[in-house]
Design an enzyme around this catalytic site. Sequence first.
Site, PDB file in Angstrom:
ATOM      1  N   GLY A  86     -30.011   3.243  51.346  1.00  0.00           N
ATOM      2  CA  GLY A  86     -29.446   2.109  50.634  1.00  0.00           C
ATOM      3  C   GLY A  86     -29.635   2.419  49.160  1.00  0.00           C
ATOM      4  O   GLY A  86     -30.016   3.534  48.795  1.00  0.00           O
ATOM      5  N   ARG A  89     -32.521   3.834  43.966  1.00  0.00           N
ATOM      6  CA  ARG A  89     -32.891   3.917  42.543  1.00  0.00           C
ATOM      7  C   ARG A  89     -31.751   3.413  41.659  1.00  0.00           C
ATOM      8  O   ARG A  89     -31.591   3.827  40.518  1.00  0.00           O
ATOM      9  CB  ARG A  89     -33.269   5.353  42.162  1.00  0.00           C
ATOM     10  CG  ARG A  89     -32.208   6.392  42.395  1.00  0.00           C
ATOM     11  CD  ARG A  89     -32.640   7.711  41.769  1.00  0.00           C
ATOM     12  NE  ARG A  89     -31.722   8.798  42.065  1.00  0.00           N
ATOM     13  CZ  ARG A  89     -31.735   9.966  41.431  1.00  0.00           C
ATOM     14  NH1 ARG A  89     -32.609  10.183  40.464  1.00  0.00           N
ATOM     15  NH2 ARG A  89     -30.894  10.914  41.760  1.00  0.00           N
ATOM     16  N   ASP A 121     -39.589   7.155  43.258  1.00  0.00           N
ATOM     17  CA  ASP A 121     -40.042   6.326  42.146  1.00  0.00           C
ATOM     18  C   ASP A 121     -38.913   5.503  41.530  1.00  0.00           C
ATOM     19  O   ASP A 121     -39.148   4.731  40.596  1.00  0.00           O
ATOM     20  CB  ASP A 121     -40.737   7.170  41.071  1.00  0.00           C
ATOM     21  CG  ASP A 121     -39.823   8.248  40.484  1.00  0.00           C
ATOM     22  OD1 ASP A 121     -38.599   8.198  40.695  1.00  0.00           O
ATOM     23  OD2 ASP A 121     -40.353   9.164  39.813  1.00  0.00           O
ATOM     24  N   GLY A 122     -37.688   5.679  42.032  1.00  0.00           N
ATOM     25  CA  GLY A 122     -36.574   4.900  41.524  1.00  0.00           C
ATOM     26  C   GLY A 122     -36.093   5.306  40.156  1.00  0.00           C
ATOM     27  O   GLY A 122     -35.314   4.583  39.520  1.00  0.00           O
ATOM     28  N   ARG A 175     -22.948   3.463  35.348  1.00  0.00           N
ATOM     29  CA  ARG A 175     -21.604   4.013  35.596  1.00  0.00           C
ATOM     30  C   ARG A 175     -20.619   2.890  35.877  1.00  0.00           C
ATOM     31  O   ARG A 175     -20.963   1.860  36.480  1.00  0.00           O
ATOM     32  CB  ARG A 175     -21.619   5.021  36.745  1.00  0.00           C
ATOM     33  CG  ARG A 175     -22.004   4.464  38.091  1.00  0.00           C
ATOM     34  CD  ARG A 175     -21.701   5.451  39.222  1.00  0.00           C
ATOM     35  NE  ARG A 175     -22.532   6.633  39.184  1.00  0.00           N
ATOM     36  CZ  ARG A 175     -23.610   6.814  39.938  1.00  0.00           C
ATOM     37  NH1 ARG A 175     -24.003   5.858  40.779  1.00  0.00           N
ATOM     38  NH2 ARG A 175     -24.313   7.920  39.864  1.00  0.00           N
ATOM     39  N   ASP A 250     -22.370   8.321  52.588  1.00  0.00           N
ATOM     40  CA  ASP A 250     -22.796   7.261  51.661  1.00  0.00           C
ATOM     41  C   ASP A 250     -22.376   7.564  50.233  1.00  0.00           C
ATOM     42  O   ASP A 250     -22.574   6.716  49.349  1.00  0.00           O
ATOM     43  CB  ASP A 250     -24.308   7.034  51.739  1.00  0.00           C
ATOM     44  CG  ASP A 250     -25.098   8.303  51.445  1.00  0.00           C
ATOM     45  OD1 ASP A 250     -24.973   9.261  52.215  1.00  0.00           O
ATOM     46  OD2 ASP A 250     -25.837   8.329  50.441  1.00  0.00           O
ATOM     47  N   ASP A 260     -21.289   9.580  41.813  1.00  0.00           N
ATOM     48  CA  ASP A 260     -22.646  10.003  42.174  1.00  0.00           C
ATOM     49  C   ASP A 260     -22.807  11.525  42.114  1.00  0.00           C
ATOM     50  O   ASP A 260     -22.734  12.211  43.131  1.00  0.00           O
ATOM     51  CB  ASP A 260     -23.041   9.479  43.560  1.00  0.00           C
ATOM     52  CG  ASP A 260     -24.560   9.434  43.710  1.00  0.00           C
ATOM     53  OD1 ASP A 260     -25.269   9.734  42.734  1.00  0.00           O
ATOM     54  OD2 ASP A 260     -25.040   9.122  44.813  1.00  0.00           O
TER      55      ASP A 260
END
Length: 450
Positions: A86, A89, A121-122, A175, A250, A260
Amino acid sequence: MIFSPQQAILTLGRTYFDPVEAANFPQALLRFRNDRAAATVGLDSLSDAEWIAHFGRFQPLPGSLPQPLALRYHGHQFRVYNPEIGDGRGFLFAQMTDDRGRLLDLGTKGSGQTPYSRFGDGRLTLKGGVREILATEMLEALGVETSKTFSLIETCEELHRGDEPSPTRSAVLVRLSHSHIRIGTFQRLAYFEEKDALRALTAYCLDHYFGEPAGDDAPERLLAHVVDGTARMAAQFIAAGFVHGVLNSDNINVTGESFDYGPWRFAPSWDPGFTAAYFDHAGLYAFGRQPEAIYWDVMQLAISLRRIAEEEPIVAALDTFPDRYRAALVEATLWRLGVLPHDDERDRALTAAIEAALTASGASLDHFYFDWFGGAVPADYGPEFDAVRDLLGPYIPRKPRNHPYWSDPAPCAMLIEEVEAIWSPIAEADDWTAFETKVAQIRRMAEALA
């Protein structure tokens, strides 16, 4: 353009997302703001301080989403199904309409941990953000439908990564995309057998992205749109010589807009086996296998939609992908070559001849399209290009070679060595000159190609 905020995603309800909070970063140093993209959504008049408040501190944009939303999805990663992913980050920060009347999303990368971060850690490295800017700017210039890197803000944390010298610098990226609804979003609902939610998401996508009402045939109509968009995306990747690197389900959205960017690369020559990701040991997402990979991902959408549709129309829509890809490849190739279409048979023959010549010669993709743009026939290309010369005869230039760019000694390119050379002075001396120069060069090339 006046800013036109939207909250369309909220009509779907909590089945599709989780409200989250952005990380509290130590600092926020503005490194890149895309005023060209901001102008299309009415945000170019923000001051730098306002920009940082919204895209570094994530104060809500007036009238848009009141809180960031981490989107829920599953997906196949290198063809292994993963129900544990999901937005890990990133999150959906805002929605708005653009100057074409489209619903667009502002999404983030590196904005902190969410319920889907697992052991991460995102965060995002500054180098990763710089690389994404370079990728999206180059792809946009080369005619690829891509997300736009909207903002990059350095956040001044020290990050440790196993694949680059650490500690390294941190950043948060925003973005601008035409949808963050992914094939994996549908896969998650199919996995849990949430048929009503699948129908609602299908209706949402048809309404907001394709301007169509729902109905009994909604799943197959949506699939047909996704087939069209993703076949076009695959073709544009090939014509641009681009390797995305991670074409997991995804990472494919329903509008067919590329987004991405992780381990991307541009191929120096026509090498079907050229890969971008060091971990892609089997070459699953190699340059020449990208159309196959994207088709496989779309097949997963078809499987998901089969939960709410009959098999025959779903299969019929899916089966159009190969023909639509071939037609899109011809269109994308002629566009980059700078000539207008002539007739279907000759256009297909010319496209095939270009591929054969580039394969046989090992010539640079960037140099070929630079030298031959507009139907020019350079004398210093070998006999491998004889068929291309013969077929080009009746073609009319799409635009003349009268932009100063065509007098340059070499084309604007973006091979991995230059990416590293652009990053080095930033890492070593906080010198952004090479980066800023390159963005300007890419945009100048875009003017010549547009």
